[in-house]
Enzyme design. Structure first.
Site: not given
Length: 524
Positions: A140, A276
């Site tokens: 922070k 695929h």
């Protein structure tokens, strides 16, 4: 570096001590005071590095068996106090709080403790509280404080130390990584706790991933993509070592996962060829080489440029066959030296070795994104056995048909719905995938069996004398009649249609044997 911030005081408390001694030595060389606790302090003292215990620094002893040692104002005030605010500095001076410019913390090994099957009590004790609190405080206040949460970050900080201190850009980047680390840690804890409480889908579900690879692009060049691991260590892409070949693409990874999950279904040596995301050839045999021959025969056209998965250690015979055609990726648990040498001749071929096979019956959760959220479901771990089959026709299936029926239904689980699979002698001979109705899937599978027969120089379709599997029930008799016309002799399907009686009657009329599984395998 004009914005470099020097480090005058650093708090080091790490469970993974990789590189920490050299890092602390460099901090001291640049004039920093080292605060530490427990095992980290001991390791630094053994290395001859001056260390001040956090308890001495704070004036507050460790209590509650070490559960409370850094949760004190002298630590968090030193991390959160803003150096650019006179009021903060005055309060820090009033309460005897010294600024702390760097925190290096990696958390108690909660994830590793769970992974090794530790007791509930041990897992609870490995939930870090002080560590995440310090990390979040430091992150922070990144404007003044640098936070290190991973051993590999130490080198970045060291590189800037030699230039006078850390830059704001580095501190911001490490702050983001710090919040991501505590989020992932909390996610692991909440997921474990939900499982302990028997909550499969808790009200709040959090997930976390670790970036393994930034990909060139996604399914298409205009899409961006990355490959993340989830820490579950399920054998497969996350555990694979790439032995050779070009960089893996998004589509490579997606198709390889589909192939490897499918090949893990089989007990005998097996080969799966995927294109695929759909299997275009699957076979079990006495050897991988024989399985390759049978799998390739199913659809030699689609196999070109495909993904190949094996469920055994790859040997020279299998490698020679696989490399006889263009293949994008080969994945297996391992490969012997002779096989590796053969694959090395194809420098662009990607060879992935995973170390093990995934357990197809193991529980797990899969996710699919939707607008505004995602769908979560348990992995399709269903596996039908011979004992579960219900014969619904007058004709009983033969022993060979039963073996083929189970094989075909396991393949069906990995084919996009609507799925139809023809199989004979533990090899696919026709696959129809992803059609909007089941009749079309059946027709496509039959047509592919005819095309494959022609490619092999045969005068009869491969589907003649085969069995056919459907991932869901036949809603009408027409799909089954198409299979019968293609030459199938036995059928496996879930059953459960309002027209089951009509479909059974059609099977009896055609002289087919048919079994119901009671289990559906939709795959979308």
């Amino acid at each position: 570096m004009s914005d470099a911030t020097p480090i005058r005081r650093a708090l080091l408390s790490v469970s993974d001590k990789t590189g920490i001694v050299e890092f602390a030595r460099q901090l001291v060389a640049h004039g920093a005071e080292i605060l530490s606790t427990g095992g980290t302090a001991q390791a630094l003292r053994i290395a001859g590095i001056p260390v001040k215990d956090v308890a001495e620094h704070s004036g507050f002893p460790e209590i509650l068996d070490g559960r409370v040692k850094t949760l004190v104002p002298q630590v968090h005030g030193g991390l959160l106090g803003r150096r650019d605010l006179a009021d903060h500095l005055a309060q820090m001076q009033e309460h005897g709080i010294a600024p702390i410019d760097l925190v290096a913390v990696n958390l108690y090994p909660f994830e590793a403790t769970v992974a090794k099957g530790a007791s509930f009590e041990d897992c609870i004790e490995n939930i870090d509280i002080g560590g995440p609190a310090m990390i979040r405080s430091a992150a922070k206040n990144f404007a003044s404080v640098v936070v290190v949460t991973e051993p590999e970050q130490l080198a970045e900080v060291q590189a800037e130390l030699v230039q006078g201190g850390t830059t704001l850009a580095l501190r911001r980047r490490l702050a983001q990584a710090a919040f991501a680390r505590t989020a992932a840690y909390d996610s692991a804890i909440s997921t474990w706790f939900a499982a302990q409480n028997g909550e499969e889908f808790p009200r709040r579900l959090s997930t976390a991933g670790l970036l393994r690879q930034t990909l060139r692009y996604g399914e298409n060049p205009h899409q961006r993509a990355g490959f993340y691991t989830d820490g579950s260590q399920r054998p497969g892409l996350a555990t694979a070592a790439q032995i050779q070949g070009k960089e893996l693409s998004y589509n490579n990874l997606n198709d390889t996962d589909a192939a490897f999950e499918c090949v893990a279904e089989f007990d005998q040596p097996a080969i799966v060829i995927v294109k695929h995301a759909n299997p275009c050839g699957v076979a079990e045999a006495e050897s991988l080489a024989a399985a390759w021959d049978a799998a390739l025969r199913c659809d030699p056209v689609s196999a070109f440029g495909g993904i190949v998965a094996a469920n055994r250690v790859l040997d020279a015979e299998a490698a020679e066959r696989i490399t006889a055609i263009f293949t994008e990726v080969v994945v297996a648990p391992d490969a012997d030296a002779a096989a590796r040498a053969i694959f090395a001749r194809k420098k662009n071929l990607r060879l992935l070795l995973t170390g093990a096979l995934p357990d197809p019956a193991a529980p797990g959760t899969t996710f699919k994104s939707v607008a505004g959220g995602f769908l979560a479901q348990s992995r399709d771990a269903g596996r039908v056995t011979l004992e579960q089959l219900k014969v619904v026709t007058r004709r009983q299936p033969t022993h060979q048909e039963l073996q083929d029926l189970i094989f075909a239904f396991r393949v069906c689980k990995h084919v996009k719905s609507n799925a139809i699979v023809y199989a004979k002698h533990l090899a696919t001979v026709g696959i129809g995938a992803g059609q909007m109705n089941r009749v079309e899937s059946s027709r496509i599978a039959a047509w592919k069996s005819e095309a494959a027969a022609k490619a092999a120089g045969l005068d009869r379709p491969l589907a003649e004398g085969s069995v056919v599997a459907s991932d869901a029930f036949f809603p009408f008799a027409d799909g089954l009649e198409t299979a019968a016309a293609a030459g199938a002799s036995a059928v496996i399907q879930p059953g459960g249609s309002m027209r089951d009686a009509e479909v059974i009657a059609a099977a009896d009329k055609a002289g087919l044997a048919m079994v119901f599984t009671g289990m559906r395998h939709f795959r979308h």
